[in-house]
Design a protein around this motif. Structure first.
Motif: not given
Length: 447
Positions: A183-184, A212-213, A220-221, A224-226
């Motif tokens: 996820l980078g 918090a993230l 946001a994307t 969301d994936r995480l």
RNA sequence: GUGGCCGUAGCUCAGGUGGUUAGAGCGCCAGGUUGUGGCCCUGGAGGUCGGGGGUUCAAGUCCCCUCGGUCACCCCA
């Protein structure tokens, strides 16, 4: 006139004898389970040399360590060269490195000892507390199969403790790291923060964690994936395996972590561990970053608010600071004092005396008789206390009742002439008169 | 380390707007006739109201400082 107020430092647990008995029974159970899986005991000194203990100068850890020194060294203006251990893992690392040549690998040790941390004490947070740890440490490599043994031990342990149902949650840090890098999220620092936030999913909910993230600067994307991948919560049995198989194997870490988790699950099944006790939860991370693979957390069903009562994981190299050998291991730890304290609050631990019989003394002429009866009981293996001074029987009974002693022996003048004694059961409020020669056998039947 | 709350008998707490010898419950001790507990009744011990300073004729009660406790956050077991 007393001039010192009797008080103790905050954050320590001090019990009355009846609770202490309950605590020792619980510790005995834990030790028995550890030994039943073939773990050997070790004990390390409370004080370690600071140069050994404080090598990993984790900022927070250092702040919480109690330093110690002799008054003589202090008078000479030396810096403290001793420190109280703050966990059992660092002393284990030192122990294994120091005795490496004499140990039998894979080394399986258990250790039940107090540790000290200079924290702001609060409910469930102690400055002195007992940890119950087991670890398996080997040289060069340690089979993933040992990772599956830990849940079997936890399961046996909490079943034996008999404090209700529980759930052992599994995850794999390698899988998580792979997921994050996919996820980078590459920097170790940010990864650490993200894992800590993920850990709060349970308590704070998905929205709060997402916020918090985002505050950490994550898009946001990505958030969301995480949360889609890590956030479905604990999954059991087939659902867990299917979820894992459906994960994208985007990099080596992810596929390796996933395979490790799958093989742990399959081993757990082979062991016959109750599948209802095992769940995969990709959100658990454990705060400590020395874990590299499998991680465990255990929660009590219906009391999830207590947090994890038994945690641990796999690490690549236990003692890299002390030894050239590569020493991978896997282990678990119970924060025993917190667990006991919380169980006591919930009314889940009993309270009893370990004294089984009180032999009363009615009159001084009966002294030799009472002494002999007490001796007979002790020889037969019963914990026996004797009243050494005469006093009203009502007081002696009240004493036994308050102390939680279930049986009372009464041998006054009348009984002595008949060659008998009264055996009173304070729990059932019943009493029998028996020949003195039947004492041990009758007590044995009742207890 | 940051922030909130609280400090009256061993414990849990009462003590409107400051006003005579500070109270209760529980606990503790002693009795309620000679050898039978947990219940009940009677009596008793125990507090310089965390400490210091100030305001006032008068402070447990108002103000300041200080010490201690506790909770949340951080982090963790």
């Amino acid at each position: 006139m007393p001039t010192v107020v009797p008080r103790k430092m905050p954050g320590v647990l001090e019990l009355l004898p009846r609770d202490q008995v309950a605590m020792q029974k619980m510790l005995d159970t834990i030790r028995q389970v550890f030994e039943s899986f073939g773990f050997l005991p070790i004990s390390t000194p409370a004080l370690e040399l600071t140069e050994v203990l404080l090598t990993k100068t984790g900022g927070d850890t250092e702040r919480q360590v109690y330093l110690a020194q002799s008054t003589g060294a202090r008078a000479q203006g030396h810096e403290p060269d001793l420190a109280l251990r703050f966990d059992l893992t660092v002393p284990l690392a030192r122990y294994v490195a120091e005795h490496e040549g004499q140990l039998n690998f894979p080394f399986r040790r258990y250790q039940i000892q107090p540790v000290w941390r200079g924290e702001a004490p609060q409910r469930g947070r102690f400055r002195e507390f007992i940890q119950c740890d087991i670890d398996v440490v080997d040289r060069d490599s340690l089979s993933i199969r040992y990772d599956a043994e830990m849940p079997a031990i936890i399961s046996e342990l909490f079943t034996r403790l008999d404090i209700g149902n529980f759930t052992i949650r599994l995850n794999n840090r390698r899988l998580l790291r792979g997921l994050l890098s996919e996820l980078g999220v590459e920097s170790a620092d940010l990864q650490g923060h993200v894992l800590r936030e993920l850990d709060k999913l349970d308590r704070d909910g998905i929205d709060a964690v997402a916020r918090a993230l985002a505050a950490r600067g994550m898009a946001a994307t990505v958030v969301d994936r995480l949360l889609t991948m890590a956030g479905p919560g604990p999954l059991k049995g087939i659902a867990a395996a299917e979820m894992l198989k459906a994960l994208p194997a985007a990099n080596d870490a992810m596929s390796q972590g996933r395979d490790e988790l799958l093989s742990v699950l399959s081993m757990i099944e082979m062991q016959g561990t109750d599948p209802n006790r095992i769940a995969v939860d990709l959100s658990i991370a454990r705060g400590l970053d020395y874990y590299t693979g499998t991680v465990y957390e255990t929660t009590l069903d219906g009391h999830e608010e207590l947090g994890s009562v038994c945690s641990g994981g796999r690490y690549d190299d236990l003692a890299s600071l002390y030894s050239k050998s590569r020493l991978p291991g896997v282990g678990i730890s119970i924060g025993f004092t917190r667990l006991f304290d919380q169980l006591r609050d919930l009314g889940l631990v009993g309270s009893a005396s370990n004294v089984q019989v009180l032999v009363t003394l009615i009159d001084d002429d009966g002294l030799s008789t009472s002494l002999a009866l007490a001796s007979v009981l002790r020889t037969a293996g019963y914990n026996t206390e004797m009243t050494m001074t005469t006093g009203k029987l009502s007081r002696q009974l009240k004493y036994a009742d308050k102390a939680g002693i279930p049986l009372v022996v009464i041998a006054g003048e009348d009984e002595r002439q008949r060659g008998t004694l009264q055996l009173r059961n304070l729990l059932t409020k019943t009493q029998v008169e028996i020949p003195t020669s039947d004492l041990a056998a009758t007590v044995g039947r009742i207890l």
